[in-house]
Design an enzyme around this catalytic site. Structure first.
Site, PDB file in Angstrom:
ATOM      1  N   GLN A   1      25.655  -1.024 -81.190  1.00 15.45           N
ATOM      2  CA  GLN A   1      26.107  -2.562 -81.186  1.00 15.45           C
ATOM      3  C   GLN A   1      27.397  -2.718 -80.627  1.00 15.45           C
ATOM      4  O   GLN A   1      27.564  -3.658 -80.138  1.00 15.45           O
ATOM      5  CB  GLN A   1      26.194  -2.941 -82.590  1.00 15.45           C
ATOM      6  CG  GLN A   1      24.826  -2.795 -83.607  1.00 15.45           C
ATOM      7  CD  GLN A   1      23.831  -3.601 -83.095  1.00 15.45           C
ATOM      8  OE1 GLN A   1      24.001  -4.771 -82.381  1.00 15.45           O
ATOM      9  NE2 GLN A   1      22.586  -3.645 -83.649  1.00 15.45           N
TER      10      GLN A   1
ATOM     11  N   HIS B   1      17.902  -1.469 -75.109  1.00 16.81           N
ATOM     12  CA  HIS B   1      17.428  -2.704 -75.395  1.00 16.81           C
ATOM     13  C   HIS B   1      18.559  -3.593 -76.421  1.00 16.81           C
ATOM     14  O   HIS B   1      18.349  -4.890 -76.509  1.00 16.81           O
ATOM     15  CB  HIS B   1      15.930  -2.844 -76.226  1.00 16.81           C
ATOM     16  CG  HIS B   1      15.872  -2.367 -77.672  1.00 16.81           C
ATOM     17  ND1 HIS B   1      15.952  -3.216 -78.629  1.00 16.81           N
ATOM     18  CD2 HIS B   1      15.946  -1.144 -78.110  1.00 16.81           C
ATOM     19  CE1 HIS B   1      15.944  -2.464 -79.597  1.00 16.81           C
ATOM     20  NE2 HIS B   1      15.907  -1.092 -79.437  1.00 16.81           N
TER      21      HIS B   1
ATOM     22  N   ALA C   1      17.807   5.018 -79.183  1.00 18.13           N
ATOM     23  CA  ALA C   1      19.054   5.343 -79.727  1.00 18.13           C
ATOM     24  C   ALA C   1      18.588   6.393 -81.162  1.00 18.13           C
ATOM     25  O   ALA C   1      19.288   7.105 -81.589  1.00 18.13           O
ATOM     26  CB  ALA C   1      19.815   4.223 -80.204  1.00 18.13           C
TER      27      ALA C   1
ATOM     28  N   CYS D   1      14.796  -3.527 -89.603  1.00 18.31           N
ATOM     29  CA  CYS D   1      14.013  -2.480 -90.264  1.00 18.31           C
ATOM     30  C   CYS D   1      13.677  -2.548 -91.793  1.00 18.31           C
ATOM     31  O   CYS D   1      12.970  -1.925 -92.290  1.00 18.31           O
ATOM     32  CB  CYS D   1      14.834  -1.142 -89.908  1.00 18.31           C
ATOM     33  SG  CYS D   1      15.488  -1.142 -88.558  1.00 18.31           S
TER      34      CYS D   1
END
Ligand SMILES: *Cc1c(COP(=O)(O)O)cnc(C)c1O
Length: 385
Positions: free
Chosen positions: A183, A205, A75, A330
């Protein structure tokens, strides 16, 4: 109780591969090594057929057609291709981009890079419930707006955005609309036609598929979206994403999307039950529990909680048997409060005390009960010390 610890409750960061998807990944990797670009023999045809089947499954998850799906490395690449690709193709001499203040780094960072390259950027703010109203997007638009990008469901607080309203607004003005639906995919209904979406990013994923594969939906008509590629070197994926296709990853993503679509409603109901059970226990047995983001209109598996008087850093230290996070993976090394929570007006001390819990397909009731007991004990202990 024979639970395996740590218990994985971080499904916004990534999801474990579904055994059925793993089976596809292994089978294709082993049995179909052909290059889908080899049009002269059966090895190529078999690989090409697997890719086209996967394309249909990915497309079906978002109400698109297979021809509108571009496979990418994930993404992050899909978002970069959407933002850079649209602005450079549709506004080569400059224009404005609108994003929200709830965007993932994979949208916020390319947007910042576009500013450095001379494009204009406006950021539409979310309300205190973590929702970006279409009116806020409208406020940010100018006559130079080319593209709007608003996340479909937020990765820290799980709030679902009024994508259809924003899509309608963009359609009225002839502005292109991209959404990062990483999401949201497989968790809420997504329909690019009904929602007026022109580009949409997905990641395998996050839907129980493998890492390193994703997709960008690019509308073909009403209007026909054009892209300038990020990479050059072949005619794969209409020349917008050249390079030999990751056939096993793509086939596995197709299977992951097929399963996500088939099982979405049942899985959502089950996760809502688990989520409410967990939240109910925490709210009954602890004081000062604050749910960040709207209570309704959030992803079934998401909880983002602040525990007054407790630092997330200390709490995470006391919760090593649970794999949860204090903010997006992140920005894990950043000990500051989450920018997302701060932007909702969550006070610094509560933002620093926030815990993101993400339940998933394989989360069990026993795991949820274990998580509740563990968090209650840790918060009680930290507050007493
Ligand atoms: C995980 C995530 C991404 C990045 O996806 P990759 O496939 O890992 O590059 C982008 N946006 C959101 C909202 C995400 O949660």
């Amino acid at each position: 109780m024979n639970l395996r610890t740590p218990v994985y409750l971080d499904h916004h960061a990534t999801t474990p591969i579904d055994p059925r998807v793993l089976e596809t990944l292994i089978r294709v990797q082993r049995d179909h090594f052909g290059n889908p670009g080899s049009g002269n023999h059966a090895f190529g045809w078999a690989a090409a057929r697997l890719v086209e089947e996967a394309r249909e499954h990915v497309a079906a998850l978002v109400g698109a057609t297979g021809r509108e799906i571009i496979f990418t490395s994930g993404a992050t690449e899909a978002n970069n291709l959407a933002l850079w690709g649209v602005l450079r193709a549709h506004a080569p001499t400059g224009g404005q981009l609108v994003i929200s203040n709830l965007e993932h780094e994979a949208v916020a960072a390319p947007a910042a890079a576009l500013v450095a390259a001379g494009y204009e950027l406006a950021v539409a703010p979310a309300d205190s419930q973590g929702r970006v109203a279409a009116a806020a997007v409208q406020e940010a638009m100018t006559e130079r707006t080319v593209l709007v990008s608003v996340i479909a469901a937020q990765n820290e607080i799980g709030t679902i955005q009024p994508v259809a309203d924003i899509g309608r607004l963009c359609k009225e003005r002839g502005i292109l609309f991209h959404t990062d639906a990483v999401q949201a995919a497989g968790r809420i209904d997504l329909d690019v036609e009904a929602m007026g979406i022109d580009l949409l990013s997905l990641s395998a994923h996050k839907v129980y598929g493998p890492k390193g594969v994703g997709a960008l939906y690019v509308r073909r008509k009403n209007p026909r979206v054009r892209l300038q590629p990020l990479l050059y070197g072949g005619d794969q994926e209409r020349g917008w994403r050249p390079g030999t296709l990751n056939v096993p990853g793509i086939a596995a993503m197709g299977e992951a999307c097929r399963l996500a679509r088939a099982e979405m409603v049942a899985e959502r109901t089950r996760l809502e039950g688990l989520r409410d059970r967990l939240l109910g226990r925490l709210e009954t047995e602890l004081t000062g529990v604050v749910l960040n983001g709207a209570r309704a209109g959030r992803l079934a598996g998401n909880l983002n909680l602040s525990f007054g008087g407790v630092r997330a850093h200390s709490l995470l230290g006391a919760l090593t048997v649970l794999a949860v996070s204090s903010s997006s993976a992140c920005t894990r090394t950043d000990s500051g409060p989450s920018a997302i929570l701060t932007s909702l007006g969550v006070p610094d001390d509560l933002a620093r005390a926030s815990l993101r819990i993400g339940l998933g397909r394989f989360t069990t009731t026993a795991e949820v009960d274990f998580a509740a007991a563990t968090i209650i004990a840790a918060v009680t202990k930290l507050r007493a010390s």
